[in-house]
Design a protein around this motif. Structure first.
Motif, PDB file in Angstrom:
ATOM      1  N   UNK A  28     -69.469  15.975  -6.613  1.00 46.22           N
ATOM      2  CA  UNK A  28     -68.111  15.453  -6.500  1.00 46.22           C
ATOM      3  C   UNK A  28     -67.248  16.623  -6.042  1.00 46.22           C
ATOM      4  N   UNK A  29     -66.692  16.534  -4.831  1.00 41.28           N
ATOM      5  CA  UNK A  29     -66.055  17.702  -4.234  1.00 41.28           C
ATOM      6  C   UNK A  29     -64.907  17.296  -3.310  1.00 41.28           C
ATOM      7  N   UNK A  30     -64.229  18.289  -2.737  1.00 42.80           N
ATOM      8  CA  UNK A  30     -63.056  18.046  -1.904  1.00 42.80           C
ATOM      9  C   UNK A  30     -63.332  18.106  -0.402  1.00 42.80           C
ATOM     10  N   UNK A  31     -64.568  18.433   0.005  1.00 45.73           N
ATOM     11  CA  UNK A  31     -64.787  18.739   1.425  1.00 45.73           C
ATOM     12  C   UNK A  31     -65.861  17.921   2.136  1.00 45.73           C
ATOM     13  N   UNK A  32     -66.925  17.596   1.455  1.00 41.24           N
ATOM     14  CA  UNK A  32     -68.074  16.990   2.135  1.00 41.24           C
ATOM     15  C   UNK A  32     -68.367  15.584   1.620  1.00 41.24           C
ATOM     16  N   UNK A  33     -68.924  14.764   2.524  1.00 45.39           N
ATOM     17  CA  UNK A  33     -69.330  13.419   2.132  1.00 45.39           C
ATOM     18  C   UNK A  33     -70.651  13.087   2.825  1.00 45.39           C
ATOM     19  N   UNK A  34     -71.552  12.474   2.102  1.00 40.51           N
ATOM     20  CA  UNK A  34     -72.827  12.080   2.683  1.00 40.51           C
ATOM     21  C   UNK A  34     -73.993  12.819   2.060  1.00 40.51           C
ATOM     22  N   UNK A  35     -75.168  12.471   2.515  1.00 40.02           N
ATOM     23  CA  UNK A  35     -76.400  13.063   1.993  1.00 40.02           C
ATOM     24  C   UNK A  35     -76.782  14.286   2.814  1.00 40.02           C
ATOM     25  N   UNK A  36     -77.179  15.347   2.119  1.00 43.74           N
ATOM     26  CA  UNK A  36     -77.539  16.571   2.820  1.00 43.74           C
ATOM     27  C   UNK A  36     -78.609  17.332   2.046  1.00 43.74           C
ATOM     28  N   UNK A  37     -79.501  17.972   2.775  1.00 42.25           N
ATOM     29  CA  UNK A  37     -80.547  18.769   2.154  1.00 42.25           C
ATOM     30  C   UNK A  37     -80.211  20.248   2.299  1.00 42.25           C
ATOM     31  N   UNK A  38     -80.225  20.969   1.187  1.00 43.47           N
ATOM     32  CA  UNK A  38     -80.001  22.416   1.189  1.00 43.47           C
ATOM     33  C   UNK A  38     -81.283  23.074   0.697  1.00 43.47           C
ATOM     34  N   UNK A  39     -82.016  23.673   1.619  1.00 41.57           N
ATOM     35  CA  UNK A  39     -83.315  24.214   1.240  1.00 41.57           C
ATOM     36  C   UNK A  39     -84.225  23.063   0.862  1.00 41.57           C
TER      37      UNK A  39
END
Length: 200
Positions: free
Chosen positions: A106-117
């Motif tokens: 839950x954040x102020x900048x990003x929306x959607x699914x993303x893989x980090x590493x």
């Protein structure tokens, strides 16, 4: 003595297990992308996402993933976020029992699914975000996501009526006002108003 190259300086800057943005290196070299590519090729860095890198940390059990808060803070370039799994809703005592292999940010900048590493995250953007989890925020977020949960919605609401006294009234109204969707507001606000007398 041989003069240190920009690549040498970048290597010395690295600390195993830490996450870096491309911008962390721009003052060290005029060839930042070429040198980052070289560090990735030799294994000194691991590319997690465009512009996001990890200095690998070896353990007896393999390569350790970075601290989650640090990873997300670097990725978002912001420390106003909370991360949770929907399984945490079970801790509210409202009859939910499902286990979910999912991490929500839950954040102020990003929306959607993303893989980090090797980790997959579901980013949920809102106009502001809390800096820490509370059971009041989790309750509001549970109602934000209620239609996505494999739970009996009627049972959840019924249980909540008996559990409202365990929540802080001011914190709950504040969380609902700041973080509740229109749907959550419509479901929760009448319930809170009808049961004001049960709050401590």
């Amino acid at each position: 003595m041989k003069a240190k190259t920009d690549l040498d300086k970048m290597k010395e800057f690295l600390a195993s297990g830490k996450v870096y943005r491309r911008s962390d290196f721009t003052e060290m070299t005029s060839n930042v992308d070429r040198n980052l590519k070289a560090l990735v090729e030799e294994g000194a860095l691991k590319k997690l996402q465009n512009g996001l890198y990890l200095a690998p940390k070896k353990t007896p059990f393999g390569e350790a993933m970075p601290d989650e808060d640090e990873l997300l803070s670097k990725f978002l370039n912001d420390d106003h976020f909370v991360v949770y799994g929907p399984s945490m809703f079970n801790s509210l005592g409202l009859g939910t029992t499902q286990l979910y292999d999912k991490r929500v940010v839950f954040n102020r900048k990003r929306h959607g699914e993303m893989k980090l590493g090797d980790r997959k995250y579901h980013f949920y953007r809102w106009r502001e975000a809390p800096k820490s989890l509370s059971k009041e925020f989790l309750l509001v977020e549970m109602f934000n996501k209620l239609n996505e949960l494999a739970e009996d919605h009627g049972e959840v609401v019924s249980k909540l009526k008996t559990k409202l006294g365990e929540f802080n009234s001011a914190k709950l109204y504040n969380a609902l006002n700041r973080f509740g969707t229109k749907s959550a507001q419509k479901k929760l606000r009448p319930l809170l108003e009808e049961n004001k007398n049960v709050f401590a």
